[in-house]
Design an enzyme around this catalytic site. Sequence first.
Site, PDB file in Angstrom:
ATOM      1  N   CYS A 380       0.838  -1.198   0.000  1.00  0.00           N
ATOM      2  CA  CYS A 380       0.000   0.000   0.000  1.00  0.00           C
ATOM      3  C   CYS A 380       0.877   1.255   0.000  1.00  0.00           C
ATOM      4  CB  CYS A 380      -0.973  -0.046   1.176  1.00  0.00           C
ATOM      5  SG  CYS A 380      -2.413   0.982   0.870  1.00  0.00           S
ATOM      6  N   HIS A 506      -3.402  -4.899   0.535  1.00  0.00           N
ATOM      7  CA  HIS A 506      -2.805  -5.421   1.768  1.00  0.00           C
ATOM      8  C   HIS A 506      -2.954  -6.953   1.769  1.00  0.00           C
ATOM      9  CE1 HIS A 506      -2.116  -1.676   4.014  1.00  0.00           C
ATOM     10  NE2 HIS A 506      -3.214  -1.226   3.445  1.00  0.00           N
ATOM     11  N   GLU A 508      -1.419  -9.074   3.228  1.00  0.00           N
ATOM     12  CA  GLU A 508      -1.158  -9.687   4.537  1.00  0.00           C
ATOM     13  C   GLU A 508      -2.446 -10.101   5.244  1.00  0.00           C
ATOM     14  OE1 GLU A 508      -0.522  -6.555   3.688  1.00  0.00           O
ATOM     15  OE2 GLU A 508      -0.957  -5.100   5.276  1.00  0.00           O
TER      16      GLU A 508
END
Length: 550
Positions: A380, A506, A508
């Site tokens: 990001c 993102h 993750e």
Amino acid sequence: MTKHIFVTGGVVSGLGKGLTGSSLGRLLKARGLRVTMQKLDPYINIDPGTMNPFEHGEVFVTDDGGETDLDLGHYERFIDENLTKDSNCTSGSIYSAVIAAERRGDYLGRTVQVIPHITDEIKRRISRLASDDVDVVITEVGGTVGDIEILPFLEAVRQFRLDVGRNNVFYLHVTLVPFIGPSAEQKTKPTQHSVTELRSRGIQPDAIVCRSDDPISLELRRKISSLCDVEISGVVNVADAESLYELPLVLHDEGFDQHVCELLGFSERAIDLQPWRQLVGRVREASFALRIGVVGKYVSLPDAYLSVVEALKHAGIQQGAVVDLEWIQAEEVKGLLAAGRLRDLDGVVIPGGFGERGIEGKIAAATFAREHFVPCLGLCLGMQVMTIEYARNVLKLAAANSTEFDARTPHPVIDLMDSQRDVTDMGGTMRLGAYVAQLKSGSKVALAYGEKVVSERHRHRYEFNPKYRSRFAQSGLILSGESPDGRLVEFIELENHPFWVGTQAHPEFKSRPDRPAPLFREFVAAALERATGRNPQLLEVEPTNFPNRD
Ligand code: GLN
């Protein structure tokens, strides 16, 4: 009939109620039960989206764009289910709904009160997760028993048992058994007090999970059992474990899930913990230490990057590596670079963030990684920083920047989308939640995902400025993923570099312990390659754009 487990905490905060609930969720799923989870947070913010990461750690984003408590990340990683914004509600959102109903006249002129109106709204939020597809809802009550803010939640949770029937509800209380140095003893008194407080609200726990530094004796468990009126099988000890992924196994070995299942009527179901045991086995076996630098602004509170840390761990677990994190304060990067302190990193992660502080340091880290062939993953803001650094140093667009940091930059390579220009309400107005991207075939990103169309979660206002697309694309920077309408750049990567990849998303948030997010997996693989020197020929490549490599 859906069963409900309520998790409360006592003595101190930070005991890992979320992890305990998540681990129980994993154990129930291992018995074939369908589990979902939620968190009730007693603070007044409508959601954690506007909160400073230093206050509250990471904001976890769900597919449907919920900005939620970081415990939802633990829930998703442990129970392996995608949750929605319904899985997190705060006092603020509950009061807001009740006040809106009052303004609409829904209460027909009655006095609106904490009991029954706020408590009814809390119960409605709990009930809406129960459905024909769900066997168990685990609800964590944030905060600590004894807090003023928590009272309406405890009252709602107490009433809930009466509403849905005694056999359908289980109360779990997580407490601390501290070790007191001078007397060299573990003490049960804080647990007793905390259970007394809980009972004063009408809740008798069905189990107590006692956190402690070292294992507690059977004698102490008996004492807690007798003084707190909980069967001995329901007094469970969790001493500090090496890895959080061991927690379900620790709880299982303590007989915890058996105790829960007996009370809720699920004890006939066999448990299959083999896959989780294998995972934990891989965690224990991982030995090759990788040094990964995380360059950020909130590094003094690693919880601010919780999902990034977990995703790196997942990739390490899969590849037999232990990821040792080097937390690098963005503002200190330039000094560290001058001192040659970043050279022995195996990889650099530039995570998300907001605001100008530390940006130049992150840019310097991205330049360093590009020029020295250090694997680099930008998430990001990280991707935005990589774009700025490439524009300045390779495309020679001097003073290129994001308009977030320099509204007057001559080269706004990162800029606001038109839809964001007039936004004044800061809550829930970013590009939030899952968006799909089309990947460029043959790119590193496409190879990592093994798919052409992928969906990842977003949380940002600024975007890669499409006006600069062709200038980037004509150089060695590959725009390797875009929105389906071609307007938004979602992934970038560099040719002739082991791994220099950024994403506007993102990834993750979707990483799971047994299924690392693809970009993290490939990043860690590249870092391993650097660390083991298994691919020295990469260092022989002499690309034109890297004047400063040594
Ligand atoms: N501050 C940047 C934006 O709003 C990046 C946000 C982030 O990293 N999550 O676009």
